[in-house]
Design a protein around this motif. Structure first.
Motif, short mmCIF file in Angstrom:
data_model
loop_
_atom_site.label_atom_id
_atom_site.label_comp_id
_atom_site.label_asym_id
_atom_site.label_seq_id
_atom_site.Cartn_x
_atom_site.Cartn_y
_atom_site.Cartn_z
N VAL A 1 -1.20 14.08 -4.06
CA VAL A 1 -2.19 14.63 -4.99
C VAL A 1 -3.46 15.08 -4.27
CG1 VAL A 1 -3.49 14.15 -7.11
CG2 VAL A 1 -1.23 13.14 -6.79
N GLY A 2 -3.74 14.51 -3.11
CA GLY A 2 -4.95 14.86 -2.38
C GLY A 2 -6.12 13.98 -2.77
N GLY A 3 -7.23 14.21 -2.11
CA GLY A 3 -8.42 13.41 -2.36
C GLY A 3 -8.84 12.64 -1.13
N ARG A 4 -10.13 12.68 -0.84
CA ARG A 4 -10.67 11.98 0.33
C ARG A 4 -11.38 10.69 -0.06
NH1 ARG A 4 -13.74 16.12 4.23
NH2 ARG A 4 -13.57 14.26 5.56
N ARG A 5 -11.72 10.56 -1.36
CA ARG A 5 -12.41 9.36 -1.84
C ARG A 5 -11.68 8.84 -3.08
NH1 ARG A 5 -15.90 13.27 -1.71
NH2 ARG A 5 -16.41 13.06 -3.92
N GLY B 1 -7.40 -0.41 1.28
CA GLY B 1 -8.75 -0.11 1.73
C GLY B 1 -9.48 0.87 0.86
N VAL B 2 -9.21 0.86 -0.47
CA VAL B 2 -9.90 1.78 -1.38
C VAL B 2 -10.61 0.97 -2.45
CG1 VAL B 2 -8.20 3.59 -0.96
CG2 VAL B 2 -7.92 2.09 -2.93
N ASP B 3 -11.63 1.57 -3.07
CA ASP B 3 -12.36 0.93 -4.15
C ASP B 3 -11.53 0.93 -5.44
OD1 ASP B 3 -14.46 0.45 -2.45
OD2 ASP B 3 -15.68 2.12 -3.16
N SER B 4 -11.94 0.10 -6.39
CA SER B 4 -11.14 -0.05 -7.60
C SER B 4 -12.01 -0.25 -8.83
CB SER B 4 -10.18 -1.24 -7.46
OG SER B 4 -10.90 -2.44 -7.27
N LEU B 5 -11.45 0.13 -9.97
CA LEU B 5 -12.06 -0.09 -11.28
C LEU B 5 -11.08 -0.88 -12.13
CD1 LEU B 5 -14.08 0.48 -13.65
CD2 LEU B 5 -12.80 2.60 -14.06
N LEU B 6 -11.50 -2.04 -12.60
CA LEU B 6 -10.69 -2.82 -13.53
C LEU B 6 -11.09 -2.45 -14.95
CD1 LEU B 6 -8.69 -5.25 -14.02
CD2 LEU B 6 -10.77 -6.65 -14.29
N VAL B 7 -10.10 -2.05 -15.76
CA VAL B 7 -10.34 -1.81 -17.18
C VAL B 7 -9.71 -2.95 -17.97
CG1 VAL B 7 -10.56 0.68 -16.98
CG2 VAL B 7 -8.31 -0.32 -17.37
N LEU B 8 -10.31 -3.26 -19.11
CA LEU B 8 -9.96 -4.48 -19.84
C LEU B 8 -9.13 -4.17 -21.08
CD1 LEU B 8 -13.51 -5.90 -19.34
CD2 LEU B 8 -11.43 -6.78 -18.25
N THR B 9 -8.26 -3.16 -20.95
CA THR B 9 -7.41 -2.76 -22.07
C THR B 9 -5.98 -3.27 -21.92
OG1 THR B 9 -7.16 -0.64 -20.89
CG2 THR B 9 -8.70 -0.71 -22.74
N GLY B 10 -5.71 -4.02 -20.85
CA GLY B 10 -4.35 -4.48 -20.58
C GLY B 10 -4.25 -5.98 -20.47
N VAL B 11 -3.62 -6.46 -19.40
CA VAL B 11 -3.27 -7.87 -19.32
C VAL B 11 -4.41 -8.76 -18.82
CG1 VAL B 11 -0.84 -7.31 -18.95
CG2 VAL B 11 -2.32 -7.67 -16.98
N SER B 12 -5.36 -8.22 -18.09
CA SER B 12 -6.42 -9.06 -17.53
C SER B 12 -7.57 -9.21 -18.52
CB SER B 12 -6.95 -8.47 -16.22
OG SER B 12 -5.95 -8.52 -15.21
N GLY B 13 -7.91 -10.46 -18.80
CA GLY B 13 -9.04 -10.76 -19.65
C GLY B 13 -10.02 -11.66 -18.92
N LEU B 14 -10.83 -12.37 -19.67
CA LEU B 14 -11.88 -13.17 -19.06
C LEU B 14 -11.31 -14.27 -18.17
CD1 LEU B 14 -14.88 -13.79 -18.77
CD2 LEU B 14 -14.69 -15.24 -20.82
N ARG C 1 0.77 -1.24 0.00
CA ARG C 1 0.00 0.00 0.00
C ARG C 1 0.81 1.30 0.00
NH1 ARG C 1 -3.99 0.73 4.77
NH2 ARG C 1 -3.98 2.87 3.97
N PRO C 2 2.14 1.31 0.29
CA PRO C 2 2.83 2.61 0.35
C PRO C 2 2.69 3.48 -0.89
CG PRO C 2 4.19 0.95 1.39
CD PRO C 2 3.03 0.22 0.78
N LEU C 3 2.68 2.90 -2.10
CA LEU C 3 2.55 3.71 -3.31
C LEU C 3 1.20 4.42 -3.36
CD1 LEU C 3 3.42 4.76 -6.04
CD2 LEU C 3 2.80 2.55 -7.05
N LEU C 4 0.13 3.73 -2.98
CA LEU C 4 -1.19 4.36 -2.98
C LEU C 4 -1.28 5.42 -1.88
CD1 LEU C 4 -1.61 1.77 -4.71
CD2 LEU C 4 -3.96 1.75 -3.88
N ASP C 5 -0.70 5.14 -0.72
CA ASP C 5 -0.69 6.14 0.35
C ASP C 5 0.09 7.38 -0.06
OD1 ASP C 5 -2.15 4.44 1.97
OD2 ASP C 5 -0.40 3.68 3.05
N GLU C 6 1.23 7.18 -0.73
CA GLU C 6 2.04 8.31 -1.17
C GLU C 6 1.30 9.13 -2.22
OE1 GLU C 6 5.62 10.73 -1.50
OE2 GLU C 6 4.59 9.57 0.04
N THR C 7 0.52 8.46 -3.07
CA THR C 7 -0.26 9.16 -4.10
C THR C 7 -1.29 10.08 -3.46
OG1 THR C 7 0.06 7.33 -5.64
CG2 THR C 7 -1.74 8.86 -6.10
N VAL C 8 -2.03 9.57 -2.49
CA VAL C 8 -3.03 10.40 -1.80
C VAL C 8 -2.35 11.55 -1.08
CG1 VAL C 8 -4.77 10.41 0.02
CG2 VAL C 8 -4.65 8.49 -1.58
N ARG C 9 -1.21 11.30 -0.47
CA ARG C 9 -0.49 12.37 0.25
C ARG C 9 -0.07 13.48 -0.70
NH1 ARG C 9 4.04 14.66 1.49
NH2 ARG C 9 5.08 13.62 -0.24
#
Length: 344
Positions: free
Chosen positions: A206-210, A229-242, A196-204
């Protein structure tokens, strides 16, 4: 299971943390529609950050590459695993501490940025930091490994086992980390996804509460969102498929699924359980004789069911079956629909 957002995700969340390769670009080309989707998200009031496990390039270089692809980006919009690693070291050892820098220009720049002093493998150091560097001399790797074995604290930028290159998928920094771990008997503190450190550093920065994590990899982007502990959106333009989506463990399952970044600008409906399966937007999914089967059950004269809803029904049906039976359904006969512009 997937969640519902009655309004567009740009209204439900105030920060989009975008993975790069497979989400914004693929190799040297921008993902179709990504630049416009990012611009639309910003116009809707959403902060946008570009985050990457790749520690080899400074943030300014990454931002320049994005601008060349038509994506508006400044250095402060980019957060790298090298910067997250530097933050961990700064908090532990303080400004001015000498840090053995086993990596490329991106890692050295990140240490400089926070007031740490990058030093070579043979110099006195408070700790070691490692990251991907294509020109690392073997003698420096050996020297650093011996010092880590002898007790020097170690922070690794990431543990990605592969990295895309112009000549194909190649060994990433994680291969070096594994080798050094076996030799030293030491497991490093890791800054990049799925930690999680990369995501924590990003919020620190760039800002953002949600915040919303947006990625194409279940085992780094989406698992990292779970750990943070944050929500996520998977987009299907990369390595993950069905195949990857249906076998996702609970800790790798996204909050939302969309064909591409345009999914930020629309509402998201979750499939509903029906007798024997799941349904959404004209699609009904079932597992029949161990196989995942999706059918268009909408009226013949009604609107064409969207491809986005197909993916959501596929995910809900497969996850429910796996959770109840312990078996991942066979998807070899499933027919993925052509991408649709609608994302109901």
């Amino acid at each position: 299971m997937l969640l519902t957002s009655d309004g567009p995700l740009t209204a439900a969340y105030d920060l989009a943390m975008l993975d790069l390769d497979g989400v914004v670009y693929i190799g040297s080309a921008a993902v179709d529609g990504a630049s416009a989707a990012i611009a639309d998200a910003r116009s809707a009031g959403m902060r946008v950050a570009f985050i990457t496990n790749n520690a080899s390039r400074p943030a300014g270089v990454v931002a320049k590459h994005l601008r060349e692809l038509g994506v508006t980006a400044a250095a402060e919009d980019v957060v790298t695993s090298a910067q997250a690693a530097a933050r961990l070291l700064l908090e532990r050892f303080g400004a001015g501490a000498p840090i053995l820098c086993l990596g490329g220009a991106g890692l050295r720049a990140a240490l400089d940025e926070v007031g740490l002093v990058p030093v070579d493998a043979g110099a006195e150091a408070a700790a070691a930091a490692s990251g991907y560097g294509p020109d690392l001399p073997w003698r420096d790797i050996m020297h650093a490994a011996v010092r880590i074995r002898d007790g020097l604290p170690w922070v690794a930028s990431n543990t990605d086992h592969t990295i895309p290159t112009a000549y194909g998928v190649a060994p990433g920094h994680g291969v070096l980390v594994d080798m050094m771990r076996r030799f030293t008997g030491v497991t490093p503190q890791v800054a990049g996804k799925p930690e999680r450190p990369l995501l924590d550093e990003t919020v620190r920065r760039v800002g953002g509460r949600r915040p919303l994590m947006v990625g194409d990899r279940l085992d780094t982007d989406i698992e990292g969102a779970h750990r943070a502990g944050v929500d996520s959106l998977l987009v299907l333009t990369g390595v993950s498929g069905l195949a990857e989506l249906v076998r996702a463990s609970p800790g790798e399952r996204p909050t939302y699924v969309a064909p591409d970044l345009r999914g930020l600008g629309v509402p998201h409906a979750a499939p509903e359980a029906v007798p024997g399966g799941w349904r959404l937007g004209g699609w009904t999914g079932r597992v029949e004789e161990g196989r995942l089967v999706l059918r268009d059950d909408g009226p013949g004269d009604g609107p064409t069911p969207s491809s986005a809803d197909w993916w959501r029904v596929a995910a809900a049906t497969a996850w429910d079956h796996r959770d109840r039976t312990g078996v991942v359904p066979d998807v070899t006969m499933a027919r993925v629909p052509e991408p649709g512009r609608a994302a109901r």
